[in-house]
Write a protein that holds these residues in place. Structure first.
Motif, PDB file in Angstrom:
ATOM      1  N   SER A  52       0.828  -1.204   0.000  1.00  0.00           N
ATOM      2  CA  SER A  52       0.000   0.000   0.000  1.00  0.00           C
ATOM      3  C   SER A  52       0.862   1.253   0.000  1.00  0.00           C
ATOM      4  CB  SER A  52      -0.921   0.020   1.223  1.00  0.00           C
ATOM      5  OG  SER A  52      -0.165   0.108   2.412  1.00  0.00           O
ATOM      6  N   LYS A  53       0.245   2.330  -0.424  1.00  0.00           N
ATOM      7  CA  LYS A  53       0.855   3.652  -0.314  1.00  0.00           C
ATOM      8  C   LYS A  53       0.467   4.159   1.069  1.00  0.00           C
ATOM      9  CE  LYS A  53       0.952   8.014  -2.837  1.00  0.00           C
ATOM     10  NZ  LYS A  53       0.337   8.703  -3.997  1.00  0.00           N
ATOM     11  N   VAL A  54       1.457   4.488   1.899  1.00  0.00           N
ATOM     12  CA  VAL A  54       1.162   4.882   3.272  1.00  0.00           C
ATOM     13  C   VAL A  54       1.271   6.388   3.515  1.00  0.00           C
ATOM     14  CG1 VAL A  54       1.661   2.631   4.282  1.00  0.00           C
ATOM     15  CG2 VAL A  54       3.508   4.288   4.008  1.00  0.00           C
ATOM     16  N   ALA A  55       1.872   7.114   2.589  1.00  0.00           N
ATOM     17  CA  ALA A  55       1.958   8.572   2.711  1.00  0.00           C
ATOM     18  C   ALA A  55       2.237   9.163   1.332  1.00  0.00           C
ATOM     19  CB  ALA A  55       3.054   8.975   3.686  1.00  0.00           C
ATOM     20  N   ASP A  56       1.678  10.334   1.089  1.00  0.00           N
ATOM     21  CA  ASP A  56       1.884  11.001  -0.197  1.00  0.00           C
ATOM     22  C   ASP A  56       3.255  11.643  -0.325  1.00  0.00           C
ATOM     23  OD1 ASP A  56      -0.620  10.336  -1.260  1.00  0.00           O
ATOM     24  OD2 ASP A  56      -1.566  12.071  -0.305  1.00  0.00           O
ATOM     25  N   THR A  57       3.863  12.010   0.804  1.00  0.00           N
ATOM     26  CA  THR A  57       5.203  12.610   0.807  1.00  0.00           C
ATOM     27  C   THR A  57       5.984  12.056   1.995  1.00  0.00           C
ATOM     28  OG1 THR A  57       4.662  14.481   2.227  1.00  0.00           O
ATOM     29  CG2 THR A  57       4.300  14.786  -0.158  1.00  0.00           C
ATOM     30  N   LEU A  58       7.288  12.214   1.944  1.00  0.00           N
ATOM     31  CA  LEU A  58       8.103  11.768   3.076  1.00  0.00           C
ATOM     32  C   LEU A  58       7.880  12.645   4.310  1.00  0.00           C
ATOM     33  CD1 LEU A  58      11.425  10.618   1.418  1.00  0.00           C
ATOM     34  CD2 LEU A  58       9.323   9.339   1.872  1.00  0.00           C
ATOM     35  N   GLY A  59       7.504  13.903   4.110  1.00  0.00           N
ATOM     36  CA  GLY A  59       7.152  14.758   5.238  1.00  0.00           C
ATOM     37  C   GLY A  59       5.908  14.248   5.945  1.00  0.00           C
ATOM     38  N   GLU A  60       4.920  13.828   5.177  1.00  0.00           N
ATOM     39  CA  GLU A  60       3.704  13.246   5.747  1.00  0.00           C
ATOM     40  C   GLU A  60       4.036  11.949   6.486  1.00  0.00           C
ATOM     41  OE1 GLU A  60      -0.083  11.052   3.826  1.00  0.00           O
ATOM     42  OE2 GLU A  60       0.191  13.127   3.138  1.00  0.00           O
ATOM     43  N   TYR A  61       4.918  11.135   5.898  1.00  0.00           N
ATOM     44  CA  TYR A  61       5.328   9.893   6.557  1.00  0.00           C
ATOM     45  C   TYR A  61       6.023  10.206   7.891  1.00  0.00           C
ATOM     46  CZ  TYR A  61       7.323   5.336   7.458  1.00  0.00           C
ATOM     47  OH  TYR A  61       7.654   4.140   8.061  1.00  0.00           O
ATOM     48  N   TYR A  62       6.882  11.222   7.900  1.00  0.00           N
ATOM     49  CA  TYR A  62       7.574  11.605   9.126  1.00  0.00           C
ATOM     50  C   TYR A  62       6.572  12.021  10.207  1.00  0.00           C
ATOM     51  CZ  TYR A  62      10.599  13.967  12.413  1.00  0.00           C
ATOM     52  OH  TYR A  62      11.239  14.355  13.558  1.00  0.00           O
ATOM     53  N   GLU A  63       5.553  12.773   9.815  1.00  0.00           N
ATOM     54  CA  GLU A  63       4.532  13.203  10.778  1.00  0.00           C
ATOM     55  C   GLU A  63       3.774  12.005  11.348  1.00  0.00           C
ATOM     56  OE1 GLU A  63       3.952  16.288  12.002  1.00  0.00           O
ATOM     57  OE2 GLU A  63       5.722  16.915  10.875  1.00  0.00           O
ATOM     58  N   GLN A  64       3.509  10.992  10.519  1.00  0.00           N
ATOM     59  CA  GLN A  64       2.764   9.805  10.957  1.00  0.00           C
ATOM     60  C   GLN A  64       3.614   8.897  11.839  1.00  0.00           C
ATOM     61  OE1 GLN A  64       1.526   7.700   7.442  1.00  0.00           O
ATOM     62  NE2 GLN A  64       0.231   9.359   6.734  1.00  0.00           N
ATOM     63  N   GLU A  65       4.854   8.668  11.442  1.00  0.00           N
ATOM     64  CA  GLU A  65       5.674   7.622  12.059  1.00  0.00           C
ATOM     65  C   GLU A  65       6.835   8.145  12.905  1.00  0.00           C
ATOM     66  OE1 GLU A  65       4.790   4.469  11.832  1.00  0.00           O
ATOM     67  OE2 GLU A  65       3.130   4.934  10.469  1.00  0.00           O
ATOM     68  N   ASN A  66       7.100   9.461  12.824  1.00  0.00           N
ATOM     69  CA  ASN A  66       8.240  10.052  13.515  1.00  0.00           C
ATOM     70  C   ASN A  66       9.544   9.363  13.103  1.00  0.00           C
ATOM     71  OD1 ASN A  66       9.330  12.049  15.151  1.00  0.00           O
ATOM     72  ND2 ASN A  66       9.372  10.707  16.944  1.00  0.00           N
ATOM     73  N   PHE A  67       9.652   9.054  11.805  1.00  0.00           N
ATOM     74  CA  PHE A  67      10.845   8.411  11.247  1.00  0.00           C
ATOM     75  C   PHE A  67      11.150   9.080   9.915  1.00  0.00           C
ATOM     76  CE2 PHE A  67      13.147   5.197   8.831  1.00  0.00           C
ATOM     77  CZ  PHE A  67      14.121   4.836   9.758  1.00  0.00           C
ATOM     78  N   GLU A 102      -0.697 -15.412   8.085  1.00  0.00           N
ATOM     79  CA  GLU A 102      -0.065 -14.623   9.133  1.00  0.00           C
ATOM     80  C   GLU A 102       0.610 -13.383   8.560  1.00  0.00           C
ATOM     81  OE1 GLU A 102       2.208 -17.895   9.847  1.00  0.00           O
ATOM     82  OE2 GLU A 102       0.510 -19.001  10.660  1.00  0.00           O
ATOM     83  N   LEU A 103       0.034 -12.823   7.502  1.00  0.00           N
ATOM     84  CA  LEU A 103       0.634 -11.672   6.841  1.00  0.00           C
ATOM     85  C   LEU A 103       0.870 -10.519   7.821  1.00  0.00           C
ATOM     86  CD1 LEU A 103       1.622 -10.878   4.045  1.00  0.00           C
ATOM     87  CD2 LEU A 103      -0.627  -9.935   3.579  1.00  0.00           C
ATOM     88  N   ALA A 104      -0.033 -10.339   8.752  1.00  0.00           N
ATOM     89  CA  ALA A 104       0.119  -9.254   9.731  1.00  0.00           C
ATOM     90  C   ALA A 104       1.348  -9.451  10.606  1.00  0.00           C
ATOM     91  CB  ALA A 104      -1.128  -9.144  10.592  1.00  0.00           C
ATOM     92  N   ASP A 105       1.814 -10.710  10.727  1.00  0.00           N
ATOM     93  CA  ASP A 105       2.990 -10.987  11.553  1.00  0.00           C
ATOM     94  C   ASP A 105       4.309 -10.858  10.788  1.00  0.00           C
ATOM     95  OD1 ASP A 105       1.296 -11.532  13.688  1.00  0.00           O
ATOM     96  OD2 ASP A 105       1.181 -13.666  13.183  1.00  0.00           O
ATOM     97  N   LEU A 106       4.236 -10.787   9.463  1.00  0.00           N
ATOM     98  CA  LEU A 106       5.459 -10.659   8.670  1.00  0.00           C
ATOM     99  C   LEU A 106       6.014  -9.240   8.771  1.00  0.00           C
ATOM    100  CD1 LEU A 106       4.576 -12.553   5.375  1.00  0.00           C
ATOM    101  CD2 LEU A 106       6.035 -13.326   7.231  1.00  0.00           C
ATOM    102  N   ASN A 107       7.315  -9.135   8.580  1.00  0.00           N
ATOM    103  CA  ASN A 107       7.935  -7.815   8.580  1.00  0.00           C
ATOM    104  C   ASN A 107       7.575  -7.086   7.299  1.00  0.00           C
ATOM    105  OD1 ASN A 107       9.243  -8.140  11.028  1.00  0.00           O
ATOM    106  ND2 ASN A 107      11.073  -8.998  10.092  1.00  0.00           N
ATOM    107  N   ASP A 108       7.005  -5.895   7.460  1.00  0.00           N
ATOM    108  CA  ASP A 108       6.800  -5.019   6.317  1.00  0.00           C
ATOM    109  C   ASP A 108       7.743  -3.845   6.485  1.00  0.00           C
ATOM    110  OD1 ASP A 108       5.285  -2.649   7.597  1.00  0.00           O
ATOM    111  OD2 ASP A 108       4.096  -4.382   8.221  1.00  0.00           O
ATOM    112  N   TYR A 109       8.074  -3.220   5.384  1.00  0.00           N
ATOM    113  CA  TYR A 109       9.060  -2.148   5.396  1.00  0.00           C
ATOM    114  C   TYR A 109       8.519  -0.964   4.610  1.00  0.00           C
ATOM    115  CZ  TYR A 109      12.057  -5.987   6.836  1.00  0.00           C
ATOM    116  OH  TYR A 109      12.584  -7.065   7.505  1.00  0.00           O
ATOM    117  N   ALA A 110       8.846   0.221   5.067  1.00  0.00           N
ATOM    118  CA  ALA A 110       8.468   1.428   4.349  1.00  0.00           C
ATOM    119  C   ALA A 110       9.612   1.825   3.423  1.00  0.00           C
ATOM    120  CB  ALA A 110       8.157   2.553   5.326  1.00  0.00           C
TER     121      ALA A 110
END
Length: 133
Positions: A52-67, A102-110
């Motif tokens: 999935s697309k989790v954020a439209d920009t990296l700034g938005e991703y930073y605000e969501q995840e603090n990363f 067990e997809l929810a248990d697998l490691n996903d990466y941004a």
């Protein structure tokens, strides 16, 4: 009757710039990752499933995840910009029929968009292809 150009263009027809020819050639080619598609991690060269697309920009991703994906690891040396979208992905090697339950248990990466090379598998069943420029 119009005069002929050097190859096969009329002199009255304006020649497209290189940028214009590339844009025209790639007009129907998907160059962005989309949910449910495949991409290659250009750092590890491994195949990824784009969940999935989790954020439209990296700034938005930073605000969501603090990363900060823009400055993480090798990203400053890649074609990654703050305007990149962020995508949640799984390494295909980690997926199996047994693990789908067990997809929810697998490691996903941004991943920032600039780290992903699109694998346009849909070209296998439609008429899209990159045309000569």
């Amino acid at each position: 009757m119009s005069e002929q150009g050097a190859i096969d263009s009329d002199f009255q027809d304006p020649e497209l710039s290189y940028e214009g020819r590339v844009e025209s050639a790639l007009d129907d080619v998907r160059t962005e990752p989309v949910a449910g598609s495949l991409a290659i991690d250009i750092v590890t060269r491994q195949l990824l499933f784009v969940r999935s697309k989790v954020a439209d920009t990296l700034g938005e991703y930073y605000e969501q995840e603090n990363f900060d994906l823009a400055t993480y690891g090798p990203h400053p040396w890649l074609p990654v910009t703050v305007d990149d979208a962020a995508f949640e992905c799984y390494y295909v090697n980690d997926l199996s029929l047994d693990s789908l339950d067990e997809l929810a248990d697998l490691n996903d990466y941004a991943f920032p968009e600039g780290r992903l090379a699109v694998v346009p598998v849909e070209n296998a069943w439609n008429d899209s292809e990159v045309r000569d420029v």
